[in-house]
Motif scaffolding. Structure first.
Motif, short mmCIF file in Angstrom:
data_model
loop_
_atom_site.label_atom_id
_atom_site.label_comp_id
_atom_site.label_asym_id
_atom_site.label_seq_id
_atom_site.Cartn_x
_atom_site.Cartn_y
_atom_site.Cartn_z
N GLU A 51 0.83 -1.20 0.00
CA GLU A 51 0.00 0.00 0.00
C GLU A 51 0.86 1.26 0.00
O GLU A 51 0.52 2.26 -0.63
N ARG A 52 1.99 1.22 0.69
CA ARG A 52 2.90 2.36 0.67
C ARG A 52 3.44 2.61 -0.74
O ARG A 52 3.55 3.77 -1.19
N LEU A 53 3.76 1.54 -1.43
CA LEU A 53 4.24 1.67 -2.80
C LEU A 53 3.16 2.24 -3.72
O LEU A 53 3.42 3.11 -4.55
N LEU A 54 1.94 1.74 -3.56
CA LEU A 54 0.84 2.23 -4.39
C LEU A 54 0.54 3.69 -4.10
O LEU A 54 0.24 4.47 -5.01
N ASP A 55 0.62 4.08 -2.83
CA ASP A 55 0.41 5.49 -2.48
C ASP A 55 1.46 6.38 -3.16
O ASP A 55 1.17 7.50 -3.58
N ALA A 56 2.69 5.85 -3.25
CA ALA A 56 3.79 6.65 -3.80
C ALA A 56 3.79 6.67 -5.32
O ALA A 56 4.08 7.72 -5.93
N PHE A 57 3.45 5.53 -5.96
CA PHE A 57 3.64 5.43 -7.41
C PHE A 57 2.34 5.18 -8.18
O PHE A 57 2.38 5.02 -9.40
N GLY A 58 1.23 5.14 -7.48
CA GLY A 58 -0.08 5.12 -8.13
C GLY A 58 -0.61 3.75 -8.48
O GLY A 58 -1.69 3.37 -8.04
N THR A 59 0.12 2.98 -9.27
CA THR A 59 -0.34 1.68 -9.74
C THR A 59 0.84 0.71 -9.77
O THR A 59 2.01 1.11 -9.65
N GLU A 60 0.54 -0.56 -9.98
CA GLU A 60 1.61 -1.55 -10.10
C GLU A 60 2.45 -1.30 -11.35
O GLU A 60 3.66 -1.54 -11.34
N MET A 61 1.83 -0.83 -12.43
CA MET A 61 2.61 -0.47 -13.61
C MET A 61 3.58 0.67 -13.28
O MET A 61 4.70 0.71 -13.79
N GLY A 62 3.15 1.59 -12.42
CA GLY A 62 4.03 2.67 -11.99
C GLY A 62 5.21 2.16 -11.19
O GLY A 62 6.35 2.61 -11.36
N ILE A 63 4.95 1.19 -10.31
CA ILE A 63 6.03 0.60 -9.50
C ILE A 63 7.02 -0.14 -10.40
O ILE A 63 8.24 0.01 -10.27
N ILE A 64 6.50 -0.92 -11.33
CA ILE A 64 7.34 -1.79 -12.15
C ILE A 64 8.09 -1.03 -13.24
O ILE A 64 9.27 -1.27 -13.49
N HIS A 65 7.42 -0.07 -13.87
CA HIS A 65 7.98 0.54 -15.07
C HIS A 65 8.52 1.95 -14.89
O HIS A 65 9.34 2.40 -15.69
N ARG A 66 8.07 2.65 -13.87
CA ARG A 66 8.46 4.06 -13.78
C ARG A 66 9.27 4.43 -12.54
O ARG A 66 10.00 5.41 -12.55
N ALA A 67 9.15 3.67 -11.48
CA ALA A 67 9.90 3.98 -10.26
C ALA A 67 11.34 3.49 -10.38
O ALA A 67 11.58 2.33 -10.71
N SER A 68 12.31 4.35 -10.12
CA SER A 68 13.71 3.93 -10.13
C SER A 68 14.03 3.17 -8.85
O SER A 68 13.26 3.21 -7.88
N ALA A 69 15.17 2.50 -8.84
CA ALA A 69 15.60 1.79 -7.63
C ALA A 69 15.73 2.77 -6.47
O ALA A 69 15.36 2.46 -5.32
N ALA A 70 16.27 3.96 -6.75
CA ALA A 70 16.41 4.98 -5.70
C ALA A 70 15.05 5.43 -5.19
O ALA A 70 14.86 5.65 -3.98
N ASP A 71 14.08 5.56 -6.10
CA ASP A 71 12.72 5.94 -5.69
C ASP A 71 12.12 4.89 -4.77
O ASP A 71 11.47 5.22 -3.76
N LEU A 72 12.32 3.64 -5.10
CA LEU A 72 11.77 2.55 -4.29
C LEU A 72 12.34 2.58 -2.87
O LEU A 72 11.61 2.36 -1.89
N GLN A 73 13.63 2.85 -2.75
CA GLN A 73 14.29 2.86 -1.45
C GLN A 73 13.79 3.98 -0.54
O GLN A 73 13.96 3.91 0.68
N LYS A 74 13.17 4.98 -1.12
CA LYS A 74 12.61 6.05 -0.31
C LYS A 74 11.29 5.65 0.34
O LYS A 74 10.81 6.32 1.26
N VAL A 75 10.71 4.54 -0.14
CA VAL A 75 9.37 4.15 0.30
C VAL A 75 9.37 2.87 1.12
O VAL A 75 8.61 2.75 2.09
N VAL A 76 10.22 1.92 0.76
CA VAL A 76 10.26 0.63 1.45
C VAL A 76 11.70 0.34 1.87
O VAL A 76 12.64 0.97 1.38
N PRO A 77 11.90 -0.61 2.79
CA PRO A 77 13.26 -0.96 3.20
C PRO A 77 14.16 -1.30 2.02
O PRO A 77 13.69 -1.81 0.99
N GLU A 78 15.44 -1.03 2.17
CA GLU A 78 16.39 -1.19 1.07
C GLU A 78 16.36 -2.61 0.50
O GLU A 78 16.43 -2.80 -0.71
#
Length: 395
Positions: free
Chosen positions: A333-360
């Motif tokens: 849910e934290r990832l979805l709040d940050a990036f909108g959709t699963e396609m956003g998480i998979i295709h548009r969020a960088s590794a650095a972006d992901l680390q700002k939202v969930v544990p490394e």
């Protein structure tokens, strides 16, 4: 051209009134929930609902058109928010030419054609309300009817050991059952990929599609494709399958086949993997095996070797987010709040972006998963493969 994400094999578990359509589908897999999930959570642009032949599902769609929730497009398809629905049907064929049952997919441009097909099909099967029912007509007659209604015809999950073209339906060739000129594409299924199937010369004329075969909301978009289209409509989809006027499948996104339930051959008695040419199981002595997709494809390559495979889109191995070790509902849910959709998480969020939202560590697993770099233990005999926490290059 624009890029659109499409999952063209999604079931309906229950109608709005609670009646079963896909009996093995989740009760929450209703038309309304599929549309909402595919649009808001998954971030898809085009979906195929392959139980649209069921009369009550048709009624629901018609009511949504009347209320303005769905809009029929000039190019075919029904628009819901940022999503376009392609009405379709999954059908089981088992005529005199088949060695075993075969599942196929048929898609239609609008509700009028879908209703005509449903009415025709209802005269040739036992229960039009249910999904994936056996039709009592010759396979070629079915193909011709689909084409008469301007539809698309695609054999489903073609290598799966049960209820598929090459897994059960034919000995060697699709021409044993089908008119090859009336096929619009080949759905690979979860236990195979382009790298495995491109060695079959008989499949050279057809594009490969990759779909979820979702029996629950969470499984939507576990496999999908990126399409290059002018806009998401039925007509544009048909042109992409024909690779016409610049429309095409840009890339396929799918499970590593090792994760599929039928990748390896296993003993049907004890589930022990059979790796060679054994005639009996070394573990329990059983002599009945569930032949894996990998073995079946190797057999088919012996019949129709393909020294010059056609050029195909990239097939990108991805581990669905639900397989990621440690990625529970709260982190999701934290990832979805940050990036909108699963396609956003998979295709548009960088590794650095992901680390700002969930544990490394979780961010690293997601990044490795979408690159196809997690280590996987192969599945078989109806059991999915497993993701191992350790990955390549880690000591």
């Amino acid at each position: 051209m624009n890029t659109y994400y499409a999952d063209l094999h999604i079931h309906i578990g229950r109608t709005r009134s609670g009646k079963a359509v896909k009996i093995t589908g989740a009760k929450s897999l209703t038309l309304a929930n599929v549309l909402e999930t595919a649009n808001y959570r998954k971030g898809l642009n085009l979906i195929g609902i392959i139980d649209s032949h069921s009369p009550e599902v048709i009624e629901e769609m018609e009511e949504m058109v009347c209320t303005g929730e769905l809009t029929e497009l000039n190019g075919g398809g029904l628009k819901y928010r940022d999503l376009v629905l392609i009405p379709g049907s999954e059908i089981e064929i088992y005529d005199k030419n088949c060695k075993g049952p075969i599942h196929v997919l048929a898609y239609f441009p609008n509700l009028k054609a879908m209703k005509q097909f449903s009415g025709w099909m209802g005269r040739h099967l036992k229960n039009i309300r249910l999904s994936s029912q056996r039709i009592y007509v010759n396979a070629v007659i079915l193909q011709q009817k689909v084409k008469e209604l301007q539809g698309l015809f695609i054999p489903a999950h073609v290598f799966t050991p049960f209820k598929s073209l090459f897994g059960r339906g034919v000995s060697k060739s699709l021409q044993e059952v089908f008119d090859p000129d009336l096929i619009d594409g080949i759905e690979l299924g979860l236990s195979s990929d382009t790298f495995m199937a491109e060695g079959l010369k008989e499949l050279n004329p057809y594009v490969f599609i990759t779909n979820s075969d979702a029996h629950s909301l969470g499984k939507i978009a576990r496999e999908y494709q990126a399409l290059e289209l002018a806009q998401p409509t039925f007509k544009e989809l048909a042109w992409a399958l024909q690779e016409k006027e610049g429309r095409r499948i840009k890339s396929n996104y799918g499970l590593n086949p090792l994760l599929g339930k039928y990748h390896e051959t296993v003993c049907s008695k004890c589930q022990e993997k059979i790796t060679g040419q054994e005639e009996s199981c070394g573990s329990c002595g059983g002599v009945t095996f569930i032949k894996g997709v990998s073995k079946r494809i190797q057999e088919l390559k012996g019949y129709f070797p393909n020294p010059v495979p056609r050029k195909r889109p990239a097939y990108i191995h991805q581990v669905p987010l639900e397989f990621i070790p440690g990625l529970g509902p709260k982190l999701m849910e934290r990832l979805l709040d940050a990036f909108g959709t699963e396609m956003g998480i998979i295709h548009r969020a960088s590794a650095a972006d992901l680390q700002k939202v969930v544990p490394e560590k979780i961010a690293e697993y997601i990044d490795l998963a979408r690159k196809g770099q997690l280590v996987i233990e192969a599945g078989g005999g109806g059991r999915y493969g497993k993701v191992r926490v350790l990955h390549k290059n880690r000591k």
